[in-house]
Design an enzyme around this catalytic site. Structure first.
Site, PDB file in Angstrom:
ATOM      1  N   ASP A   1      35.456  42.676  12.707  1.00 55.65           N
ATOM      2  CA  ASP A   1      35.340  44.060  13.148  1.00 55.65           C
ATOM      3  C   ASP A   1      36.757  44.611  13.360  1.00 55.65           C
ATOM      4  O   ASP A   1      37.724  43.848  13.432  1.00 55.65           O
ATOM      5  CB  ASP A   1      34.534  44.065  14.448  1.00 55.65           C
ATOM      6  CG  ASP A   1      34.558  45.381  15.171  1.00 55.65           C
ATOM      7  OD1 ASP A   1      34.326  46.420  14.531  1.00 55.65           O
ATOM      8  OD2 ASP A   1      34.818  45.368  16.387  1.00 55.65           O
TER       9      ASP A   1
ATOM     10  N   ASP B   1      37.766  47.955  15.644  1.00 55.86           N
ATOM     11  CA  ASP B   1      37.994  48.409  17.024  1.00 55.86           C
ATOM     12  C   ASP B   1      37.497  47.383  18.034  1.00 55.86           C
ATOM     13  O   ASP B   1      36.335  46.978  18.010  1.00 55.86           O
ATOM     14  CB  ASP B   1      37.286  49.747  17.257  1.00 55.86           C
ATOM     15  CG  ASP B   1      37.920  50.872  16.465  1.00 55.86           C
ATOM     16  OD1 ASP B   1      38.968  51.370  16.895  1.00 55.86           O
ATOM     17  OD2 ASP B   1      37.364  51.246  15.414  1.00 55.86           O
TER      18      ASP B   1
ATOM     19  N   ASP C   1      32.984  42.631  18.826  1.00 55.04           N
ATOM     20  CA  ASP C   1      33.047  42.861  20.266  1.00 55.04           C
ATOM     21  C   ASP C   1      31.992  43.818  20.798  1.00 55.04           C
ATOM     22  O   ASP C   1      31.968  44.089  21.997  1.00 55.04           O
ATOM     23  CB  ASP C   1      34.424  43.444  20.630  1.00 55.04           C
ATOM     24  CG  ASP C   1      34.530  44.908  20.246  1.00 55.04           C
ATOM     25  OD1 ASP C   1      34.785  45.747  21.131  1.00 55.04           O
ATOM     26  OD2 ASP C   1      34.338  45.230  19.062  1.00 55.04           O
TER      27      ASP C   1
END
Length: 281
Positions: free
Chosen positions: A32, A34, A218
């Site tokens: 991922d 961000d 996240d």
């Protein structure tokens, strides 16, 4: 680099790491952007990859079968904010933007897109007046992501309450235009159905003929990718699930619970990538 970073608390993670290190030329790292490669910031347009992220990826990538970044951002934006273009060692990097609806390849330097969705255009026009009519909290703001539109509550007086208050109204608005709502960290994204990080990851692993996979994320949007890896592990593909999370209380507990490794935010991801590069030598 400390070897404890390569120690998993789960049997699936131990198996995945062993396969990854034993046969790196067929291993895939998927990440991922961000919150994983880039720290979370109040203004998404200010997000940039952690200073150590690109050097760590450039060290690791030549040992591997493939490296991909999978993000809800437009692919070109992720490339620009990540600083991924023209980096020695990342000549085969792929960025899958808009959950796989866009693709940037370092080989060509071009972005290919699946095209626009009429529902996104309709929501883009309607959303400002809609938020005003429902009395959205002051500080709520809209981010135009091209093939999606996101509503953020991070700048409101009570971000969590503002987020929850918008869930049902935005789901109804999205459904009326053939869209779905993807929740994230204090953001609700209205986007076309049929693509998520799990779909994008599974398709890319088939394309890359992966022998193992390590995925790091996240946020809630990463649960689909976690699910894809879990399904593929059931079919015999070793995999490692990494949560970029101990630095922030905003990380979904379910993501932590389903992870084989939990690292300390983007800095921890950088440390893990460097530890893998050290191990592969």
């Amino acid at each position: 680099m400390s070897s404890h970073l390569l120690t998993s608390s789960t049997s699936d993670g131990k198996e995945g790491l062993a396969a990854f290190l034993a046969n790196p030329e067929r291993a895939v790292v998927a990440l991922d952007f961000d919150g994983t490669l880039a720290p979370i910031v109040p203004d998404p347009e200010s997000a940039r990859a952690h200073p150590g992220a690109v050097p760590a990826l450039a060290r690791l990538a030549p040992h591997l079968g493939a490296v991909a970044v999978i993000t809800g951002r437009p692919a070109g934006v992720a490339v620009r904010y990540g600083g991924f273009a023209g980096v020695p060692g990342l000549e085969r990097l792929v960025v899958l933007g808009h959950y796989g609806a866009e693709r940037w390849d370092a080989v060509s330097g071009e972005v290919k897109s699946a095209g626009d969705h009429s529902g996104v255009d309709a929501v883009r026009a309607e959303l400002p007046g809609f938020l005003d009519r429902i009395g959205a909290w002051r500080g709520t703001w809209i981010e135009d992501k091209g093939r999606a539109v996101a509503v953020h509550t991070r700048r409101t007086e009570n971000p969590e309450a503002a987020f929850e208050a918008l869930r049902d109204p935005l789901n109804e608005l999205a459904a009326s235009h053939g869209l779905i709502v993807e929740p994230g960290r204090l953001v609700l994204e209205l986007r076309p159905p049929g693509m998520d990080k799990g779909v994008a990851l599974a398709a890319y692993l088939r394309e890359a003929d992966a022998g193992s996979v390590l995925y790091a994320g996240d946020d809630l949007g990463d649960l689909a990718a976690f699910g894809a890896v879990e399904r593929l592990r059931g079919e015999g593909l070793p995999g490692v699930l990494v949560c970029s999370g101990t630095a922030s209380g905003e990380v979904p507990p379910e993501l932590v619970a389903r992870s084989d490794l939990v690292v300390d935010g983007p800095q921890g991801v950088v440390d893990l990538l460097n530890a893998l590069a050290d191990a592969l030598g």
